[in-house]
Motif scaffolding. Structure first.
Motif, PDB file in Angstrom:
ATOM      1  N   ALA A 182      13.487  43.461 -28.805  1.00  0.00           N
ATOM      2  CA  ALA A 182      14.320  42.538 -29.552  1.00  0.00           C
ATOM      3  C   ALA A 182      15.507  42.079 -28.694  1.00  0.00           C
ATOM      4  CB  ALA A 182      14.824  43.204 -30.832  1.00  0.00           C
ATOM      5  N   ARG A 183      16.066  40.930 -29.066  1.00  0.00           N
ATOM      6  CA  ARG A 183      17.194  40.371 -28.317  1.00  0.00           C
ATOM      7  C   ARG A 183      18.482  41.120 -28.620  1.00  0.00           C
ATOM      8  NH1 ARG A 183      14.157  35.877 -29.670  1.00  0.00           N
ATOM      9  NH2 ARG A 183      15.175  35.794 -31.706  1.00  0.00           N
ATOM     10  N   ASP A 184      19.302  41.282 -27.573  1.00  0.00           N
ATOM     11  CA  ASP A 184      20.619  41.901 -27.728  1.00  0.00           C
ATOM     12  C   ASP A 184      21.624  40.903 -28.283  1.00  0.00           C
ATOM     13  OD1 ASP A 184      19.982  44.421 -26.686  1.00  0.00           O
ATOM     14  OD2 ASP A 184      20.426  43.819 -24.628  1.00  0.00           O
ATOM     15  N   ASP A 227      19.165  40.972 -32.633  1.00  0.00           N
ATOM     16  CA  ASP A 227      19.195  39.532 -32.867  1.00  0.00           C
ATOM     17  C   ASP A 227      17.765  39.051 -33.091  1.00  0.00           C
ATOM     18  OD1 ASP A 227      19.805  36.903 -33.066  1.00  0.00           O
ATOM     19  OD2 ASP A 227      20.483  36.631 -30.999  1.00  0.00           O
ATOM     20  N   GLU A 228      17.264  39.279 -34.296  1.00  0.00           N
ATOM     21  CA  GLU A 228      15.887  38.914 -34.623  1.00  0.00           C
ATOM     22  C   GLU A 228      15.843  38.260 -35.987  1.00  0.00           C
ATOM     23  OE1 GLU A 228      13.767  42.577 -34.381  1.00  0.00           O
ATOM     24  OE2 GLU A 228      14.848  43.517 -36.015  1.00  0.00           O
ATOM     25  N   ASP A 229      14.720  37.641 -36.288  1.00  0.00           N
ATOM     26  CA  ASP A 229      14.579  36.920 -37.550  1.00  0.00           C
ATOM     27  C   ASP A 229      14.678  37.885 -38.732  1.00  0.00           C
ATOM     28  OD1 ASP A 229      14.236  34.600 -36.120  1.00  0.00           O
ATOM     29  OD2 ASP A 229      12.043  34.723 -36.127  1.00  0.00           O
ATOM     30  N   GLN A 230      15.232  37.361 -39.838  1.00  0.00           N
ATOM     31  CA  GLN A 230      15.456  38.178 -41.024  1.00  0.00           C
ATOM     32  C   GLN A 230      14.212  38.243 -41.898  1.00  0.00           C
ATOM     33  OE1 GLN A 230      19.302  39.212 -41.555  1.00  0.00           O
ATOM     34  NE2 GLN A 230      18.265  39.255 -39.603  1.00  0.00           N
ATOM     35  N   ARG A 231      14.061  39.391 -42.589  1.00  0.00           N
ATOM     36  CA  ARG A 231      13.012  39.555 -43.593  1.00  0.00           C
ATOM     37  C   ARG A 231      13.597  40.378 -44.732  1.00  0.00           C
ATOM     38  NH1 ARG A 231       8.741  41.238 -39.380  1.00  0.00           N
ATOM     39  NH2 ARG A 231       9.126  43.319 -40.205  1.00  0.00           N
ATOM     40  N   ALA A 232      12.767  40.606 -45.747  1.00  0.00           N
ATOM     41  CA  ALA A 232      13.249  41.399 -46.886  1.00  0.00           C
ATOM     42  C   ALA A 232      13.648  42.802 -46.458  1.00  0.00           C
ATOM     43  CB  ALA A 232      12.180  41.462 -47.973  1.00  0.00           C
ATOM     44  N   ASP A 233      12.999  43.341 -45.385  1.00  0.00           N
ATOM     45  CA  ASP A 233      13.305  44.699 -44.943  1.00  0.00           C
ATOM     46  C   ASP A 233      13.977  44.713 -43.574  1.00  0.00           C
ATOM     47  OD1 ASP A 233      11.168  43.930 -43.385  1.00  0.00           O
ATOM     48  OD2 ASP A 233      10.036  45.795 -43.618  1.00  0.00           O
ATOM     49  N   ARG A 234      14.677  43.619 -43.219  1.00  0.00           N
ATOM     50  CA  ARG A 234      15.288  43.553 -41.891  1.00  0.00           C
ATOM     51  C   ARG A 234      16.598  42.770 -41.959  1.00  0.00           C
ATOM     52  NH1 ARG A 234      11.308  41.539 -37.357  1.00  0.00           N
ATOM     53  NH2 ARG A 234      10.479  43.637 -37.699  1.00  0.00           N
ATOM     54  N   GLN A 235      17.619  43.268 -41.262  1.00  0.00           N
ATOM     55  CA  GLN A 235      18.913  42.602 -41.148  1.00  0.00           C
ATOM     56  C   GLN A 235      19.357  42.633 -39.696  1.00  0.00           C
ATOM     57  OE1 GLN A 235      21.755  41.720 -43.891  1.00  0.00           O
ATOM     58  NE2 GLN A 235      19.779  40.886 -44.502  1.00  0.00           N
ATOM     59  N   LEU A 236      20.260  41.712 -39.339  1.00  0.00           N
ATOM     60  CA  LEU A 236      20.798  41.688 -37.980  1.00  0.00           C
ATOM     61  C   LEU A 236      21.495  42.999 -37.644  1.00  0.00           C
ATOM     62  CD1 LEU A 236      22.436  38.140 -37.877  1.00  0.00           C
ATOM     63  CD2 LEU A 236      20.190  38.794 -37.020  1.00  0.00           C
ATOM     64  N   GLU A 237      22.210  43.543 -38.599  1.00  0.00           N
ATOM     65  CA  GLU A 237      22.864  44.845 -38.428  1.00  0.00           C
ATOM     66  C   GLU A 237      22.307  45.778 -39.495  1.00  0.00           C
ATOM     67  OE1 GLU A 237      27.093  44.727 -39.379  1.00  0.00           O
ATOM     68  OE2 GLU A 237      26.849  42.667 -40.051  1.00  0.00           O
ATOM     69  N   PHE A 238      21.997  46.981 -39.075  1.00  0.00           N
ATOM     70  CA  PHE A 238      21.359  47.917 -39.991  1.00  0.00           C
ATOM     71  C   PHE A 238      21.845  49.321 -39.677  1.00  0.00           C
ATOM     72  CE2 PHE A 238      18.710  47.176 -36.318  1.00  0.00           C
ATOM     73  CZ  PHE A 238      18.257  48.419 -35.940  1.00  0.00           C
ATOM     74  N   PHE A 556      27.324  44.312 -48.013  1.00  0.00           N
ATOM     75  CA  PHE A 556      27.592  42.953 -47.557  1.00  0.00           C
ATOM     76  C   PHE A 556      26.482  42.475 -46.618  1.00  0.00           C
ATOM     77  CE2 PHE A 556      31.730  44.999 -48.330  1.00  0.00           C
ATOM     78  CZ  PHE A 556      32.184  44.199 -49.363  1.00  0.00           C
ATOM     79  N   PRO A 557      25.322  42.120 -47.168  1.00  0.00           N
ATOM     80  CA  PRO A 557      24.195  41.705 -46.322  1.00  0.00           C
ATOM     81  C   PRO A 557      24.306  40.242 -45.907  1.00  0.00           C
ATOM     82  CG  PRO A 557      23.546  41.621 -48.604  1.00  0.00           C
ATOM     83  CD  PRO A 557      24.973  42.128 -48.601  1.00  0.00           C
ATOM     84  N   LYS A 558      23.492  39.891 -44.913  1.00  0.00           N
ATOM     85  CA  LYS A 558      23.345  38.492 -44.516  1.00  0.00           C
ATOM     86  C   LYS A 558      22.183  37.885 -45.315  1.00  0.00           C
ATOM     87  CE  LYS A 558      26.249  39.049 -40.976  1.00  0.00           C
ATOM     88  NZ  LYS A 558      26.647  40.456 -41.238  1.00  0.00           N
ATOM     89  N   THR A 559      22.160  36.553 -45.356  1.00  0.00           N
ATOM     90  CA  THR A 559      21.054  35.854 -46.003  1.00  0.00           C
ATOM     91  C   THR A 559      19.829  35.882 -45.102  1.00  0.00           C
ATOM     92  OG1 THR A 559      21.542  33.715 -45.001  1.00  0.00           O
ATOM     93  CG2 THR A 559      22.711  34.262 -47.048  1.00  0.00           C
ATOM     94  N   ALA A 560      18.731  35.305 -45.603  1.00  0.00           N
ATOM     95  CA  ALA A 560      17.515  35.201 -44.792  1.00  0.00           C
ATOM     96  C   ALA A 560      17.749  34.347 -43.550  1.00  0.00           C
ATOM     97  CB  ALA A 560      16.382  34.628 -45.631  1.00  0.00           C
ATOM     98  N   ASN A 561      18.776  33.501 -43.575  1.00  0.00           N
ATOM     99  CA  ASN A 561      19.128  32.682 -42.411  1.00  0.00           C
ATOM    100  C   ASN A 561      20.221  33.316 -41.573  1.00  0.00           C
ATOM    101  OD1 ASN A 561      17.307  30.597 -43.028  1.00  0.00           O
ATOM    102  ND2 ASN A 561      18.757  29.696 -44.487  1.00  0.00           N
ATOM    103  N   ALA A 562      20.484  34.601 -41.788  1.00  0.00           N
ATOM    104  CA  ALA A 562      21.463  35.363 -41.000  1.00  0.00           C
ATOM    105  C   ALA A 562      22.881  34.837 -41.157  1.00  0.00           C
ATOM    106  CB  ALA A 562      21.062  35.388 -39.521  1.00  0.00           C
ATOM    107  N   ILE A 563      23.249  34.464 -42.376  1.00  0.00           N
ATOM    108  CA  ILE A 563      24.582  33.934 -42.665  1.00  0.00           C
ATOM    109  C   ILE A 563      25.277  34.848 -43.660  1.00  0.00           C
ATOM    110  CG2 ILE A 563      25.847  32.007 -43.711  1.00  0.00           C
ATOM    111  CD1 ILE A 563      23.616  30.164 -42.718  1.00  0.00           C
TER     112      ILE A 563
END
Length: 587
Positions: A182-184, A227-238, A556-563
């Motif tokens: 994954a991207r840093d 730095d990867e695409d978001q999904r229901a079970d994935r966030q930029l920070e976890f 405080f999660p991000k949206t599916a668009n990482a916002i």
């Protein structure tokens, strides 16, 4: 200006009052959940994170005007006496439902605008609105319970590892970029122009260095960034529970983690049995079409190739002769599907990537969507799949792993459609013996299936260069109900083998030194055998809470668009900050 707190001191939370408190004074502090004005008497539900208590105002000319101007989400303090509710007004749905507080004083500590959605009701609200006003969404009972559960999971985890002799050690957040997978996320350095830190994708190298340092047993509830695409079970920070121990074998990790899972499930009042089932990667793919199979629904994929090796159906015969497979599974009560339902199922299979899906109805003779397949072969396939007269057999043919993976997608689709996945059942599984490497056709090179520090099995090391695809890893994933909730491995502790691994991955000596030089040098100073695992906190808590998305258990999660809709991130920065970081915007 709103009234101040003054000398009001909370005596009970809003969820604490019970029948034994009748006759005692009480001070409640919280939010107005709901107001019911019945003319001569006003009922006020006061809420905090622990629950709701009913406050009543009656026969009090001084308090009644204050009570009548209260609105939802006002912050108030109430002083009064606990009294028993009449039998016909007891609310069995509330823990505090036997009692109420007869108000003697009400202070408005702060007023509130009308919220954009009802806090007191769990009515559907768009996720965009919920995340924009997350501070209001977090007041709702469901989210409060989820965040409270997350806290209890964290505390139970810390107590468990402390009792096992593990030290909690913080590893760096600003570290070196070592891109592989994954991207840093990169952080520019103001003090060192043109150079960057990276946010850690995991504490992997540092926890291994802690083993080299003699720490012996380490854990951390760690924040990680990808730095990867978001999904229901994935966030930029976890968040993950990161674990490493010296002198470990895979069994050491299994025996460590299984009782932890028992402890965590006690937080929702569930007992789970150990040891968990174990299954090799190759078996998981062949039988369930996934390396994270959901075992709750059955629908096991069976091998049918030998039944069609001499089949009169030329397509199957040629596929088997060419090294391919014929596999399938039985659908319980699928014989009741109408022809139109079967046509829809075949169309859905094609959308998944199937070149063809064949269905077979039991009977005398069996009925198939392909008439060229003879009754004896169909009967043998139905028997092999364990299909009863009420069931339906679905078959596909092609390359082994690809065919099983497609059938794996289809079995989950059918399991959801037929409600075969009981949400009250929790089925754990260790998947092990993963391939060490996987080949990517797009750039013609081998990649680590887990990460480049994973140890190969000793008996496979000699094939690392000659037949890398056959080398198995000392890696293991913990799977729960079709979700990977943890993954780990025994690590490479020999510097020469680690160097071989980098070469096999196409990393030159110079590149390895530039990216991992400090780690390679550390390996040369007496590194013990060691291994560990990382457990996904967000996924575990979501499963415990019965939520389908990890966003429901993150404050405080991000949206599916990482916002971040609430804070407005990401956002532009001013020119001064660009200059301080020695950066220029590309026009």
């Amino acid at each position: 200006m709103a009234d101040q707190l003054g000398d009001l001191t909370r005596t009970h939370t809003c969820g604490a009052l019970r029948a034994e408190h009748v006759g005692t004074p009480a001070v409640l502090l919280g939010w107005v959940h709901r107001v019911r004005d019945l003319g001569g008497v006003t009922f006020i539900d006061v809420r905090d994170r622990d629950g709701i208590s009913q406050v009543v105002v009656r026969d009090n000319d001084e308090l009644m005007p204050i009570a009548k101007r209260l609105r939802s989400e006002y912050v108030i303090g109430v002083s009064g006496v606990v009294q028993r509710r009449s039998d016909d007004t007891v609310n069995a749905k509330l823990a505090t439902g036997e009692v109420e507080v007869l108000a003697r004083e009400i202070r408005v500590l702060n007023e509130a605008k009308t919220p954009p959605f009802q806090i007191s009701e769990d009515a559907p609200v768009s996720e965009e609105v919920r995340l924009r006003y997350r501070y209001l969404d977090l007041r709702r009972t469901r989210l409060q319970q989820n965040i409270g559960l997350r806290h209890r999971v964290a505390m139970a985890t810390r107590r468990y590892f402390d009792a096992k002799g593990f030290w909690e050690i913080e590893t760096p957040i600003l570290t070196k970029s070592t891109p592989e997978g994954a991207r840093d996320f990169l952080v520019p350095s103001r003090a060192h122009p043109g150079e960057f830190y990276a946010l850690p994708q995991s504490p992997q190298i540092f926890k291994q260095i802690l083993m080299i340092a003699g720490t012996d047993r380490y854990f951390q509830i760690a924040r990680c960034f990808r730095d990867e695409d978001q999904r229901a079970d994935r966030q930029l920070e976890f968040t993950q529970v990161d674990v490493e121990m010296s002198f470990a074998r895979p069994e050491s990790i299994y025996e460590l983690i299984e009782p932890l899972m028992q402890q965590l499930f006690k937080e929702i009042g569930r007992d789970i049995s150990i040891p968990f089932r174990r299954m090799a990667y190759a078996e998981a793919i062949a039988r369930y079409g996934s390396d994270k199979p959901d075992l709750r629904c059955g629908l096991e994929i069976v091998e049918l190739s030998d039944l069609f090796a001499d089949s009169e159906f030329r397509v199957f015969k040629q596929i088997v002769a060419g090294g391919g497979v014929v596999r399938g599974f039985a659908v319980p009560r699928g014989n009741s599907y109408t022809r139109s339902q079967l046509d829809v199922l075949v169309d859905q299979a094609k959308q998944m990537g199937f070149t063809g899906l064949i269905w077979v109805r039991p009977g005398e003779p069996p009925l198939s969507s392909v008439k060229a397949i003879g009754a004896p072969s169909l009967g043998a396939a139905l028997t092999r799949a364990g299909a009863s007269s009420d069931d339906l057999l679905l078959m596909a043919a092609g390359a082994g792993e690809a065919t099983s993976k497609l059938l794996g997608q289809l079995r989950l689709h059918i399991a959801k459609k037929e409600n075969l996945l009981d949400p009250e059942t929790f089925t754990f599984l260790w998947v092990n013996d993963f391939p060490l490497l996987e080949y990517h056709e797009d750039d013609g090179r081998w990649y680590s299936m887990h990460h480049p520090f994973t140890s190969p099995r000793e008996e496979d090391v000699e094939r690392l260069e000659s037949d890398p695809g056959s080398v198995r890893a000392k890696a293991y994933d913990l799977v729960l109900n079709g979700s990977e909730i943890g993954g780990g491995s025994i690590r490479i502790h020999d510097s020469a083998l680690q160097a071989r691994m980098f070469k096999r991955l196409g990393i030159s000596d110079e590149d390895a030194k530039a990216r991992f030089g400090f780690f390679l040098e550390a390996l040369e100073y007496g590194t013990p055998p060691h291994g560990g695992i990382a457990l996904g906190v967000d996924r575990i808590v979501a499963l415990l809470a019965g939520e389908s998305s990890i966003r429901e258990v993150i404050a405080f999660p991000k949206t599916a668009n990482a916002i971040d809709l609430m804070a407005g991130a990401p956002s532009p920065v001013d020119e001064k900050q660009w200059r301080e970081l020695h950066l220029r915007q590309q026009k």
